[in-house]
Design a protein around this motif. Structure first.
Motif, PDB file in Angstrom:
ATOM      1  N   LYS A  10      34.067  33.997  38.203  1.00  0.00           N
ATOM      2  CA  LYS A  10      35.461  34.052  38.656  1.00  0.00           C
ATOM      3  C   LYS A  10      35.573  35.016  39.839  1.00  0.00           C
ATOM      4  O   LYS A  10      34.900  36.042  39.896  1.00  0.00           O
ATOM      5  CB  LYS A  10      36.373  34.540  37.522  1.00  0.00           C
ATOM      6  CG  LYS A  10      36.344  33.647  36.298  1.00  0.00           C
ATOM      7  CD  LYS A  10      37.214  34.250  35.223  1.00  0.00           C
ATOM      8  CE  LYS A  10      37.189  33.390  33.969  1.00  0.00           C
ATOM      9  NZ  LYS A  10      37.998  33.986  32.898  1.00  0.00           N
ATOM     10  N   VAL A  12      37.338  37.836  41.471  1.00  0.00           N
ATOM     11  CA  VAL A  12      38.199  38.905  40.966  1.00  0.00           C
ATOM     12  C   VAL A  12      38.280  40.012  42.011  1.00  0.00           C
ATOM     13  O   VAL A  12      37.292  40.343  42.649  1.00  0.00           O
ATOM     14  CB  VAL A  12      37.643  39.488  39.650  1.00  0.00           C
ATOM     15  CG1 VAL A  12      38.602  40.538  39.109  1.00  0.00           C
ATOM     16  CG2 VAL A  12      37.451  38.385  38.635  1.00  0.00           C
ATOM     17  N   LYS A 451      30.870  47.601  30.627  1.00  0.00           N
ATOM     18  CA  LYS A 451      29.953  46.499  30.919  1.00  0.00           C
ATOM     19  C   LYS A 451      28.648  46.569  30.134  1.00  0.00           C
ATOM     20  O   LYS A 451      27.767  45.737  30.323  1.00  0.00           O
ATOM     21  CB  LYS A 451      29.692  46.447  32.420  1.00  0.00           C
ATOM     22  CG  LYS A 451      30.981  46.184  33.203  1.00  0.00           C
ATOM     23  CD  LYS A 451      30.780  46.035  34.689  1.00  0.00           C
ATOM     24  CE  LYS A 451      32.105  45.725  35.384  1.00  0.00           C
ATOM     25  NZ  LYS A 451      31.961  45.524  36.834  1.00  0.00           N
ATOM     26  N   TYR A 487      27.402  42.890  36.025  1.00  0.00           N
ATOM     27  CA  TYR A 487      28.735  42.289  36.242  1.00  0.00           C
ATOM     28  C   TYR A 487      29.447  42.969  37.416  1.00  0.00           C
ATOM     29  O   TYR A 487      30.640  43.295  37.332  1.00  0.00           O
ATOM     30  CB  TYR A 487      29.602  42.411  34.989  1.00  0.00           C
ATOM     31  CG  TYR A 487      28.984  41.875  33.727  1.00  0.00           C
ATOM     32  CD1 TYR A 487      28.959  40.502  33.465  1.00  0.00           C
ATOM     33  CD2 TYR A 487      28.443  42.738  32.780  1.00  0.00           C
ATOM     34  CE1 TYR A 487      28.395  40.007  32.296  1.00  0.00           C
ATOM     35  CE2 TYR A 487      27.875  42.257  31.607  1.00  0.00           C
ATOM     36  CZ  TYR A 487      27.853  40.891  31.365  1.00  0.00           C
ATOM     37  OH  TYR A 487      27.299  40.418  30.224  1.00  0.00           O
ATOM     38  N   ILE A 490      32.758  41.499  38.551  1.00  0.00           N
ATOM     39  CA  ILE A 490      33.811  41.304  37.551  1.00  0.00           C
ATOM     40  C   ILE A 490      34.626  42.582  37.406  1.00  0.00           C
ATOM     41  O   ILE A 490      34.074  43.669  37.227  1.00  0.00           O
ATOM     42  CB  ILE A 490      33.222  40.889  36.187  1.00  0.00           C
ATOM     43  CG1 ILE A 490      32.319  39.668  36.343  1.00  0.00           C
ATOM     44  CG2 ILE A 490      34.329  40.611  35.184  1.00  0.00           C
ATOM     45  CD1 ILE A 490      33.021  38.455  36.911  1.00  0.00           C
ATOM     46  N   ASP A 491      35.934  42.442  37.465  1.00  0.00           N
ATOM     47  CA  ASP A 491      36.827  43.573  37.239  1.00  0.00           C
ATOM     48  C   ASP A 491      36.742  43.994  35.773  1.00  0.00           C
ATOM     49  O   ASP A 491      36.698  43.142  34.886  1.00  0.00           O
ATOM     50  CB  ASP A 491      38.265  43.178  37.593  1.00  0.00           C
ATOM     51  CG  ASP A 491      39.199  44.374  37.532  1.00  0.00           C
ATOM     52  OD1 ASP A 491      39.673  44.691  36.423  1.00  0.00           O
ATOM     53  OD2 ASP A 491      39.441  44.985  38.577  1.00  0.00           O
ATOM     54  N   PHE A 493      38.921  44.982  33.747  1.00  0.00           N
ATOM     55  CA  PHE A 493      40.020  44.450  32.952  1.00  0.00           C
ATOM     56  C   PHE A 493      39.803  42.976  32.594  1.00  0.00           C
ATOM     57  O   PHE A 493      40.454  42.462  31.689  1.00  0.00           O
ATOM     58  CB  PHE A 493      41.343  44.609  33.699  1.00  0.00           C
ATOM     59  CG  PHE A 493      41.854  46.018  33.736  1.00  0.00           C
ATOM     60  CD1 PHE A 493      42.682  46.494  32.733  1.00  0.00           C
ATOM     61  CD2 PHE A 493      41.487  46.883  34.757  1.00  0.00           C
ATOM     62  CE1 PHE A 493      43.145  47.805  32.756  1.00  0.00           C
ATOM     63  CE2 PHE A 493      41.945  48.189  34.789  1.00  0.00           C
ATOM     64  CZ  PHE A 493      42.771  48.657  33.787  1.00  0.00           C
ATOM     65  N   GLU A 494      38.883  42.303  33.290  1.00  0.00           N
ATOM     66  CA  GLU A 494      38.624  40.882  33.030  1.00  0.00           C
ATOM     67  C   GLU A 494      37.381  40.666  32.172  1.00  0.00           C
ATOM     68  O   GLU A 494      37.031  39.525  31.877  1.00  0.00           O
ATOM     69  CB  GLU A 494      38.446  40.146  34.368  1.00  0.00           C
ATOM     70  CG  GLU A 494      39.661  40.178  35.271  1.00  0.00           C
ATOM     71  CD  GLU A 494      40.827  39.398  34.698  1.00  0.00           C
ATOM     72  OE1 GLU A 494      40.581  38.437  33.948  1.00  0.00           O
ATOM     73  OE2 GLU A 494      41.988  39.753  34.993  1.00  0.00           O
ATOM     74  N   MET A 495      36.696  41.753  31.786  1.00  0.00           N
ATOM     75  CA  MET A 495      35.422  41.605  31.079  1.00  0.00           C
ATOM     76  C   MET A 495      35.575  40.882  29.749  1.00  0.00           C
ATOM     77  O   MET A 495      34.775  40.013  29.404  1.00  0.00           O
ATOM     78  CB  MET A 495      34.788  42.978  30.855  1.00  0.00           C
ATOM     79  CG  MET A 495      33.950  43.489  32.023  1.00  0.00           C
ATOM     80  SD  MET A 495      32.574  42.394  32.447  1.00  0.00           S
ATOM     81  CE  MET A 495      31.658  42.393  30.917  1.00  0.00           C
ATOM     82  N   ALA A 497      37.832  38.687  28.683  1.00  0.00           N
ATOM     83  CA  ALA A 497      38.068  37.255  28.889  1.00  0.00           C
ATOM     84  C   ALA A 497      36.823  36.571  29.431  1.00  0.00           C
ATOM     85  O   ALA A 497      36.506  35.433  29.059  1.00  0.00           O
ATOM     86  CB  ALA A 497      39.251  37.058  29.840  1.00  0.00           C
ATOM     87  N   TYR A 498      36.096  37.253  30.303  1.00  0.00           N
ATOM     88  CA  TYR A 498      34.882  36.702  30.896  1.00  0.00           C
ATOM     89  C   TYR A 498      33.830  36.424  29.818  1.00  0.00           C
ATOM     90  O   TYR A 498      33.202  35.361  29.797  1.00  0.00           O
ATOM     91  CB  TYR A 498      34.351  37.684  31.930  1.00  0.00           C
ATOM     92  CG  TYR A 498      33.175  37.193  32.739  1.00  0.00           C
ATOM     93  CD1 TYR A 498      33.361  36.341  33.823  1.00  0.00           C
ATOM     94  CD2 TYR A 498      31.885  37.607  32.447  1.00  0.00           C
ATOM     95  CE1 TYR A 498      32.287  35.911  34.583  1.00  0.00           C
ATOM     96  CE2 TYR A 498      30.810  37.189  33.187  1.00  0.00           C
ATOM     97  CZ  TYR A 498      31.008  36.331  34.266  1.00  0.00           C
ATOM     98  OH  TYR A 498      29.936  35.903  34.996  1.00  0.00           O
ATOM     99  N   ASP A 501      34.768  33.542  27.420  1.00  0.00           N
ATOM    100  CA  ASP A 501      34.547  32.218  28.005  1.00  0.00           C
ATOM    101  C   ASP A 501      33.077  31.810  27.977  1.00  0.00           C
ATOM    102  O   ASP A 501      32.742  30.691  28.392  1.00  0.00           O
ATOM    103  CB  ASP A 501      35.060  32.187  29.448  1.00  0.00           C
ATOM    104  CG  ASP A 501      36.584  32.248  29.516  1.00  0.00           C
ATOM    105  OD1 ASP A 501      37.226  31.954  28.487  1.00  0.00           O
ATOM    106  OD2 ASP A 501      37.118  32.597  30.588  1.00  0.00           O
TER     107      ASP A 501
END
Length: 551
Positions: A10, A12, A451, A487, A490-491, A493-495, A497-498, A501
């Protein structure tokens, strides 16, 4: 065989603006007085959350443990403005069964007075179950037209009281008996009471004689104590830090009796400052430093040591974190674990934590230096070397788990390596300051290695041996990539959800499929689907044997 596994990533936007200290619009003081800090942390100091309107985020990030014997907290505040400041206080807990409803001795909303006021918060355990209860104290202070929000976090330790449960069980059962049975019961009880009294008197007599013999033996043996081999200690050195008490950051997997308390540990490891000589700085952060130095023992021998300490502008909270995290690996004896060697205190200066140094360097720094050589080409470790280093980490983690301890921060930054690629796992003292890019705060005032954490640790803050397997997989990825940032795109705050998925770290260049399969196995969504460290050991040993056949 080299393969490349690319997963969709994604896009980000990374936000790197982090504010350490911010200002309140109004002038205000909120702090713990000296008596309260001494009671909770064993330190002779005041702990300010807000001083002259400046909010201390370091203090707010620190989760203070509350022992089971302490049932009330006291806070001091005052408005330094020309008028009282409106406030609203809310108390939140996560376990109503273990902890009764917290009670304030002031109203939940009102005015902060212009004079110094101490208010208290009652935290009474029910005694029904044993638990660690998270307590969040939210204080909203209105300074027209703004509202300053503060969150003070505590972890209340509650223990199960068997007598209370038994009494409840007895009260729940109705007693039905006749008067004759009552008479017989009374006779039996009188007989038992008389017998018990006689036995107690006899026991006291025997005990006094035994104590008298013990005192005589101790007096006789004191003259020989000078000839006993001693560890690095100096019982004559004393300071206010000798009374420090703090729960370790390393979590116990299950309740087990501790052979020695933290105060005894520090007393045993305390050494004289004059015996420590600092040489060059190895690592340095905003408020911390790691030195290479020497320690001269009483016998005259000099030993190379690694010294962890904080700078002069470090707060008392940072000093207490250094102590409690550094003492977590006390008395662990394993060739792949770096245990603390000594602690040095001196009035009006920061404590020194000493570790044995045998050409050790930080593993993350070592891996990053492998990318640089005179030709400007990265020197990649061989697969055989990577697997051997991973096996050493597994040995250490298996030993720690046998001691019923969880590390909770397994990463290359918390390991050391020598020139023969021998690995030792270390504690995480000062890591947040020395490697700030590896830790992130998700709005909960708690810096965590986002992370490196397993999904359940990231979402629910639950840790287990299986969550440590996940972190080992990331450490193995660090070894094969020479400490690249995981990562990186990757932000934080998005870890969550990442990972939900199904996305994971990509296969590094020159990483064999067999080795990457081990990493992917460690990152299974369900903790029960991940391997144990024993299974990882068997798997990697077999792979190592295959590699040696072709060398």
């Amino acid at each position: 065989m080299q393969t490349f596994l690319l997963t969709p990533v994604k896009t980000v936007t990374a936000l790197f603006l982090l504010t350490i200290i911010h200002f309140c619009n109004g002038i205000l003081n909120i702090y713990l007085n000296t008596q309260e800090v001494q009671k909770l942390l064993g330190l002779e100091a005041e702990l300010f959350y807000v001083r002259q309107g400046i909010v201390n985020d370091y203090a707010l990030n620190f989760v203070v443990p509350i022992p089971s014997k302490i049932n009330s907290l006291h806070f001091t505040w005052e408005s330094l403005a020309s008028k009282p400041l409106p406030y609203i206080i809310q108390i939140d807990t996560n376990d109503d069964e273990a902890l009764e409803e917290p009670k304030l001795n002031i109203t939940s909303s009102g005015l902060i007075p212009t004079y110094t006021q101490v208010f208290s918060l009652s935290l009474q355990c029910t005694g029904i179950v044993s638990a660690e209860v998270d307590v969040t104290i939210s204080i909203n202070i209105t300074v027209n037209p703004d509202v300053t929000a503060l969150k003070l976090k505590r972890k209340k330790i509650c223990t199960k009281i068997e007598s209370a449960i038994n009494s409840q069980a007895v009260d729940a059962v109705p007693i039905r008996t006749s008067s004759a049975r009552i008479f017989y019961y009374a006779v039996v009880c009188a007989f038992v009471l008389a017998t018990t009294s006689i036995m107690c008197v006899a026991g006291l007599y025997v005990r006094r004689n035994k104590q008298r013999r013990t005192i005589d033996e101790t007096t006789a043996n004191q003259s020989y104590s000078a000839f006993l081999p001693t560890a690095i200690r100096n019982p004559t050195t004393s300071s206010s830090y000798s009374s420090f008490r703090r729960m370790p950051s390393y979590s116990l997997i299950e309740d087990r009796p501790s052979p020695k308390g933290l105060q005894e540990r520090i007393a045993e490891l305390t050494i004289q400052r004059c015996r420590v000589c600092l040489r060059n700085v190895v690592l340095e952060g905003t408020f911390s430093r790691v030195y290479q130095g020497t320690y001269s023992s009483e016998g005259g021998t000099e030993e190379e040591v690694l010294v962890k300490t904080v700078t002069d502008h470090a707060s008392q909270v940072q000093i207490s974190l250094l102590l409690q995290e550094g003492m977590s690996m006390y008395a662990l004896n394993h060739p792949n674990i770096l245990s603390i060697l000594g602690v040095s205190f001196e009035d009006n200066s920061a404590p020194f934590l000493l570790y044995p140094l045998h050409n050790y360097s930080n593993l993350k720094v070592f891996l990053q230096r492998c990318k640089i050589c005179s030709e400007g080409v990265a020197h990649t470790l061989t697969t055989q070397e990577v697997v051997d280093m991973a096996l050493q980490v597994i040995e250490a983690m298996h030993y720690i788990h046998k001691k019923h301890i969880l590390h909770k921060d397994l990463a290359a930054r918390n390991c050391v390596v020598d020139n023969k690629l021998k690995i030792k796992i270390a504690d995480n003292a000062l890591s947040r300051d020395l490697f700030p890019s590896d830790y992130h705060c998700l709005g909960d005032n708690e810096n965590r290695p986002i992370k490196w954490l397993a999904l359940e640790s990231l979402i629910n803050k639950t840790f287990s041996t299986r969550s440590e397997v996940w972190s080992f997989g990331v450490l193995l990825w660090e070894l094969t990539t020479l400490a690249q940032q995981p990562y990186v795109e990757i932000d934080p705050f998005e870890m969550a959800a990442y990972l939900k998925d199904g996305y994971r770290l990509v296969q590094p260049i020159n990483c064999p499929d067999e080795l990457f399969a081990v990493m992917a196995y460690c990152w299974a969504m369900n903790p029960e689907d991940r391997p144990t460290f024993l299974q990882l050991q068997v798997c990697l040993k077999e792979f190592y044997m295959q590699l040696t056949r072709y060398v």
